[in-house]
Motif scaffolding. Structure first.
Motif, short mmCIF file in Angstrom:
data_model
loop_
_atom_site.label_atom_id
_atom_site.label_comp_id
_atom_site.label_asym_id
_atom_site.label_seq_id
_atom_site.Cartn_x
_atom_site.Cartn_y
_atom_site.Cartn_z
N LEU A 134 0.84 -1.20 0.00
CA LEU A 134 0.00 0.00 0.00
C LEU A 134 0.88 1.26 0.00
N LEU A 135 1.79 1.33 0.96
CA LEU A 135 2.69 2.47 1.04
C LEU A 135 3.92 2.14 0.19
N ASP A 136 3.93 2.69 -1.01
CA ASP A 136 4.92 2.32 -2.01
C ASP A 136 5.97 3.41 -2.16
N GLU A 137 7.24 3.01 -2.07
CA GLU A 137 8.34 3.97 -2.18
C GLU A 137 8.34 4.70 -3.51
N ASN A 138 7.84 4.00 -4.55
CA ASN A 138 7.84 4.62 -5.87
C ASN A 138 6.64 5.54 -6.08
N LYS A 139 5.47 5.12 -5.58
CA LYS A 139 4.27 5.92 -5.81
C LYS A 139 4.22 7.14 -4.87
N THR A 140 4.61 6.93 -3.63
CA THR A 140 4.52 8.01 -2.63
C THR A 140 5.83 8.08 -1.86
N PRO A 141 6.91 8.54 -2.54
CA PRO A 141 8.23 8.52 -1.92
C PRO A 141 8.35 9.35 -0.65
N ASN A 142 7.68 10.51 -0.64
CA ASN A 142 7.77 11.38 0.55
C ASN A 142 7.09 10.74 1.75
N LEU A 143 5.91 10.17 1.52
CA LEU A 143 5.19 9.53 2.62
C LEU A 143 5.98 8.32 3.14
N PHE A 144 6.61 7.61 2.22
CA PHE A 144 7.40 6.43 2.59
C PHE A 144 8.50 6.83 3.57
N LYS A 145 9.19 7.92 3.24
CA LYS A 145 10.28 8.40 4.11
C LYS A 145 9.71 8.91 5.42
N TRP A 146 8.60 9.63 5.31
CA TRP A 146 7.96 10.23 6.49
C TRP A 146 7.55 9.14 7.48
N ALA A 147 7.04 8.02 6.96
CA ALA A 147 6.53 6.95 7.83
C ALA A 147 7.62 6.46 8.79
N GLU A 148 8.81 6.31 8.24
CA GLU A 148 9.95 5.85 9.05
C GLU A 148 10.30 6.90 10.11
N LYS A 149 10.36 8.15 9.69
CA LYS A 149 10.73 9.23 10.61
C LYS A 149 9.70 9.38 11.72
N PHE A 150 8.42 9.28 11.33
CA PHE A 150 7.35 9.44 12.31
C PHE A 150 7.42 8.33 13.35
N SER A 151 7.54 7.09 12.85
CA SER A 151 7.51 5.93 13.75
C SER A 151 8.65 5.94 14.75
N SER A 152 9.78 6.55 14.35
CA SER A 152 10.93 6.52 15.26
C SER A 152 11.06 7.79 16.10
N ASP A 153 10.11 8.72 15.93
CA ASP A 153 10.16 9.94 16.72
C ASP A 153 9.98 9.63 18.21
N ALA A 154 10.66 10.42 19.04
CA ALA A 154 10.63 10.17 20.49
C ALA A 154 9.22 10.18 21.07
N ALA A 155 8.35 11.02 20.53
CA ALA A 155 6.99 11.11 21.08
C ALA A 155 6.12 9.94 20.65
N VAL A 156 6.59 9.19 19.64
CA VAL A 156 5.76 8.16 19.01
C VAL A 156 6.20 6.74 19.35
N LYS A 157 7.51 6.52 19.36
CA LYS A 157 7.97 5.13 19.32
C LYS A 157 7.50 4.25 20.47
N ASP A 158 7.31 4.82 21.65
CA ASP A 158 6.86 3.98 22.76
C ASP A 158 5.36 3.72 22.77
#
Lengths: 275, 227
Positions: free
Chosen positions: B181-205
Motif C-alpha cells: 500500500l505504502l509504495d516507495e515509488n508511488k509516494t516517496p515522501n510519505l514512505f520516508k515520512w513513515a519511518e521518521k514518524f515511527s521513530s520519533d521520540a513522542a511516538v515510538k513507545d
C-alpha cells in the motif's frame, strides 16, 4: 475582485452555516450559487477536487473546504462575536457536539424524513434518541452557545428548517413541543435572533422542494425485504436486499433493488463489541 | 501551569488512542494510562463517554474530553510546553484539519474495507482506493511540509498524528493481505515520512509493534473460530 467568495447553494444547510458565520463577523463576501444537482462549476471542482462539494470559502484566492473547518477558520481570521468559546474545555465540548450533530443527528433525521417502511421507523427511533441527548445539553441555556449563538447553534441550523419543514409535510411527529420543550424553545430563540431573522433561508423555496421530494418518495413502495448471511473465508457478510417500486395508475412497478451490506471479519466483530 | 492530573482511557492496539498519547508526549505531560479490558467497557468509560461509549477518553482533573482529534486540539490549547501541534497560521490550520477529517471519514474506512473485501478482485479494488488516497496525501505532504520532514514542518504536528497513528494497522494490512500500500515509488515522501514518524521520540513507545499487533489480530481470529 472580492477578497472573500463563498461557493454555496441556497438549499444546503452546510452552505447556510457559512453565510451565518460571515454575517456574524460582518464580513463582505461574494456568493456564488452552485447548481449542485445538475452541473457543478469548473471553479468548484478546482477548489474542492477531493469532495467536489459546497460550501467552499475562497479567501484571497485560497480555498477552504468542509463547513466545520471553514467555521473555525472564520472565527480565527475575523474579529467580531466569537463562534467558538475561549476556554479550551468549552471549545472541546462545542467541537464534540458539532461532530455529534453532523455524524449522528443529521443522517438519522434525514433518513427519518426521506426513507420508507422499516428503515424510516428505525431512523425515527434513532433520531429521537439523539434529540433526547441534545435536549439534555440545553439545560438552563438559551442557546447551545450560552447567551448568544455559537458554533453548535450554527451547526444545528438544519433542525430548524431542514427537519421541521419535512416533518410537517410528511406528517410524522418526532420533534414535538411535548417531547422536546427545550429544543422547541431553542428553535424559537434561534429563528428570532437578529442574525438569523435578517437572513432567513428561503422557507417557501425549501418547502416547494421538500413537497416535490415528498411526492416522489410517497410514490415509492416497499415490495420485498430479504436478509441473507454469507460467510467467505473469515468474513461474515450480512446483506439486506430491498426491492422498491413505484405506484403508477394501474400497477406497482419494480424500480430498484437496493442491497445494503455489512461485512466484517469475526475478529472485528469482537473488537467492535469491546470498544 | 495547567494541572497534570491526566488520565487516558484506552487500549494499546487502538490507533485513535495513540493520538492523545503522542500529543501528551510532545507536551511532556505525565498521564495515567488506564487500559480497558478487551471485550468489556469499564464503568469509568461509560460514565465519561455516555454518548459514544468509546476510547480514547481523556480525563483532565474531573473533566472528560472525548473524540481523539478533539482531545489532541484540547491538549495543544491547554499546554504550551514542547512545541505547537496545530500550525500557527489559520489557513495552514484549516488545511491540516481538512486532511485529518478526510483521513478519518474516507481514508481509514477504506483501509478497513480491504480486510472485509470478498475475493481477490474486491481486495484489489479496495487496495487501489487506499493507494489513491495515499497519493492525495503525498501531495498534501509536499504542500504542508514545505520541504521539511513532517506535515507539521520541522516537528510532528496535527496531521502527522492524524495519519501516523494508522501506520501499524497499515503494515499489518499489507502483511496479512500480501499487498503493498505504502509504495516507495508511488509516494516517496510519505514512505520516508513513515519511518521518521515511527521513530520519533513522542511516538515510538506508543506505536504498537507490528508483530505484536498482528499476533493480536490472529488471536482474535482464532478465538472467534473456536467459539
Amino acid at each position: 475582485m472580492a477578497e472573500v467568495k463563498l461557493f454555496g447553494s441556497w438549499g444546503s444547510p452546510f452552505s447556510r452555516r457559512i453565510e451565518v458565520a460571515l454575517k456574524l463577523k460582518g464580513v463582505e463576501y461574494e456568493f456564488i450559487e452552485e447548481d449542485i444537482y445538475n452541473k457543478k462549476s469548473p471553479l468548484l471542482l478546482k477548489y474542492n477536487p477531493v469532495h467536489k462539494k459546497v460550501p467552499v470559502l475562497l479567501h484571497n484566492g485560497k480555498p477552504i473546504c468542509e463547513s466545520l473547518v471553514i467555521l473555525e477558520y472564520i472565527d480565527e481570521t475575523w474579529e467580531g462575536p466569537s463562534i467558538l468559546p475561549k476556554d479550551p474545555y468549552e471549545r472541546a465540548m462545542a467541537r464534540f457536539w458539532v461532530k455529534f450533530l453532523d455524524e449522528k443527528c443529521f443522517p438519522a433525521m434525514w433518513q427519518a424524513c426521506w426513507s420508507i417502511g422499516e428503515e424510516q421507523e428505525k431512523a425515527k427511533e434513532e433520531a429521537t434518541e439523539f434529540l433526547k441527548i441534545l435536549e439534555g445539553t440545553l439545560s438552563g441555556k438559551k442557546f447551545f452557545g450560552g447567551d448568544s449563538i455559537g458554533m453548535v447553534d450554527i451547526a444545528a441550523n438544519f433542525i430548524a428548517y431542514w427537519f421541521m419543514l419535512p416533518q410537517e409535510l410528511v406528517g410524522f411527529e418526532v420533534l414535538t413541543k411535548e417531547k422536546f420543550p427545550k429544543l422547541n424553545e431553542w428553535m424559537n430563540e434561534y429563528l428570532n435572533c437578529s442574525i438569523i431573522k435578517e437572513n432567513p433561508p428561503l422557507k417557501d423555496k425549501l418547502t416547494a422542494v421538500f413537497r416535490a421530494r415528498f411526492q416522489a418518495v410517497s410514490a415509492r413502495v416497499l415490495l420485498k425485504r430479504d436478509r441473507r448471511v454469507r460467510v467467505f473465508d473469515d468474513v461474515v457478510h450480512v446483506e439486506d436486499v430491498v426491492e422498491v417500486g413505484e405506484k403508477t395508475k394501474n400497477d406497482t412497478v419494480l424500480t430498484g433493488v437496493e442491497v445494503d451490506r455489512e461485512s466484517e471479519t469475526n475478529s472485528n466483530a469482537i473488537q467492535r463489541g469491546g470498544a | 501551569m495547567a494541572s497534570e492530573d491526566v488520565k487516558i482511557l484506552g487500549g494499546w492496539p487502538s490507533p485513535y488512542v495513540m493520538r492523545p498519547r503522542i500529543a501528551l508526549n510532545i507536551k511532556s505531560v505525565n498521564y495515567e494510562f488506564l487500559q480497558e479490558q478487551f471485550g468489556s467497557k469499564s464503568d469509568l468509560l461509560l460514565k465519561s463517554n455516555p454518548v459514544y461509549k468509546k476510547i480514547p477518553v481523556m480525563i483532565h482533573g474531573e473533566k472528560p474530553i472525548c473524540e481523539s482529534l478533539i482531545i489532541v486540539q484540547y491538549i495543544d490549547e491547554v499546554w504550551d510546553s514542547g512545541h505547537s501541534i496545530l500550525p500557527s497560521d489559520p489557513y495552514d490550520r484549516a488545511v491540516a484539519k481538512f486532511w485529518a477529517t478526510y483521513i478519518d471519514d474516507k481514508w481509514f474506512p477504506g483501509l478497513r474495507a480491504i480486510s472485509r473485501a470478498e475475493g481477490e478482485d474486491a481486495k484489489k479494488e479496495a487496495a487501489e482506493e487506499v493507494i489513491a488516497g495515499l497519493v492525495l496525501l503525498e501531495d498534501a505532504f509536499i504542500k504542508c511540509s514545505k520541504g521539511k520532514s513532517f506535515f507539521g514542518g520541522e516537528k510532528i504536528g496535527y496531521l502527522d498524528i492524524a495519519l501516523g497513528c494508522f501506520l501499524a494497522s497499515l503494515t499489518v494490512t499489507e502483511k496479512m493481505g500480501n499487498i503493498k500500500l505504502l509504495d516507495e515509488n508511488k509516494t516517496p515522501n510519505l514512505f520516508k515520512w513513515a519511518e521518521k514518524f515511527s521513530s520519533d521520540a513522542a511516538v515510538k513507545d506508543v506505536m504498537p509493534e507490528t508483530g505484536k499487533l498482528m499476533d493480536f489480530a490472529k488471536v482474535l481470529i482464532a478465538k472467534s473460530k473456536a467459539s
